[in-house]
Design a protein around this motif. Structure first.
Motif, PDB file in Angstrom:
ATOM      1  N   ARG A 186       0.830  -1.202   0.000  1.00 21.80           N
ATOM      2  CA  ARG A 186       0.000   0.000   0.000  1.00 21.80           C
ATOM      3  C   ARG A 186       0.866   1.254   0.000  1.00 21.80           C
ATOM      4  O   ARG A 186       0.558   2.236  -0.695  1.00 21.80           O
ATOM      5  CB  ARG A 186      -0.932   0.004   1.216  1.00 21.80           C
ATOM      6  N   SER A 187       1.959   1.216   0.735  1.00 19.22           N
ATOM      7  CA  SER A 187       2.876   2.361   0.764  1.00 19.22           C
ATOM      8  C   SER A 187       3.506   2.598  -0.600  1.00 19.22           C
ATOM      9  O   SER A 187       3.667   3.741  -1.038  1.00 19.22           O
ATOM     10  CB  SER A 187       3.969   2.134   1.812  1.00 19.22           C
ATOM     11  N   THR A 191       2.564   5.948  -3.595  1.00 19.01           N
ATOM     12  CA  THR A 191       3.559   6.908  -4.094  1.00 19.01           C
ATOM     13  C   THR A 191       3.999   6.615  -5.524  1.00 19.01           C
ATOM     14  O   THR A 191       4.981   7.174  -5.992  1.00 19.01           O
ATOM     15  CB  THR A 191       4.799   6.903  -3.176  1.00 19.01           C
ATOM     16  N   GLY A 197       8.493   7.139  -5.433  1.00 19.65           N
ATOM     17  CA  GLY A 197       7.694   5.926  -5.326  1.00 19.65           C
ATOM     18  C   GLY A 197       8.010   4.937  -6.422  1.00 19.65           C
ATOM     19  O   GLY A 197       8.098   3.724  -6.190  1.00 19.65           O
TER      20      GLY A 197
END
Length: 237
Positions: A186-187, A191, A197
């Motif tokens: 999810r992180s 990004t 990201g």
């Protein structure tokens, strides 16, 4: 081949504990040992070959998959067993292809050129699940976890995945297949529209490719032990 091996002798020769040998026998990785009049197990050299093959294979594909594969290999006709070994190599190749597809699409995520990155236009949930080799329920789960955001089209509001979402799904699938947890993914996904990201996702996928290369080499090493196992498949245990 040696015969009349006690549990401790077989365990020492194969690099396992006595209990591990008994557990692997119970799980069908090696066939049942003969029993003496006083109830002691008696193993043969064929059992040792099977244990060494399992040990090598577990390093390549994991212990759970290796247990299932060995139980199949030692009971199938030689042609079917050889085909199963071929499929193990093909499975790693398919994993690598999926990671490479995700890696190749990263630069296009969040850009106007996403559809030109090879995603192939919109897909239904069935089409995307097939492309990623996952279940449709898995895609729905990723959606509930906030990893994917498909469009809804038609009177039944069917899910439709845009080119950009297909690319995100490829990244999610590759990371999940490599063992990454939902919070970590999810992180990364949050990004993906940022340069940092994308770079983080590239590093994760590159690490996945390195791990697959290592597993491929281990599977090649395991092939020798598997060949010895198959060569003796027609011999009595």
């Amino acid at each position: 081949m040696p015969h009349g091996l006690r549990t401790a002798e077989l365990a020492r020769a194969a690099g396992y504990s006595d209990q591990q040998v008994r557990d692997l026998e119970r799980l069908g990785v090696i066939p049942p040992a003969a029993r003496s009049a006083n109830g002691y197990r008696s193993y043969t050299g064929a059992h040792l070959v099977a244990l060494r093959a399992y040990r090598a294979l577990a390093r390549a594909i994991g212990p759970v998959a290796a247990r299932g594969a060995l139980a199949e290999l030692r009971t199938r006709p030689i042609a079917e067993a050889a085909a199963l070994v071929d499929e193990l190599h093909a499975g790693l190749a398919r994993e690598r292809e999926r990671v490479l597809a995700a890696r190749g699409g990263l630069a296009a995520i969040g850009s106007a050129d996403a559809s030109a990155a090879g995603a192939g236009g919109a897909m239904s949930i069935t089409e995307l699940a097939s492309a990623l080799d996952v279940r449709s329920s898995t895609l729905r789960y990723w959606e509930t976890e906030g990893l994917l955001h498909p469009d809804r089209v038609g009177s039944v509001a069917a899910r439709s995945y845009s080119a950009a979402q297909i690319l995100v799904a490829r990244v999610v699938a590759a990371l999940r297949e490599g063992g990454a947890g939902i919070p970590a993914i999810r992180s990364v996904v949050a990004t993906l529209g940022e340069e940092s990201g994308v770079a983080a996702a590239e590093r994760s996928l590159d690490a996945r490719l390195d791990a697959l290369a290592e597993r491929s080499v281990m599977l090649l090493r395991a092939s020798g032990a598997l060949a010895e196992l198959l060569d003796g498949a027609d011999q009595a245990w």
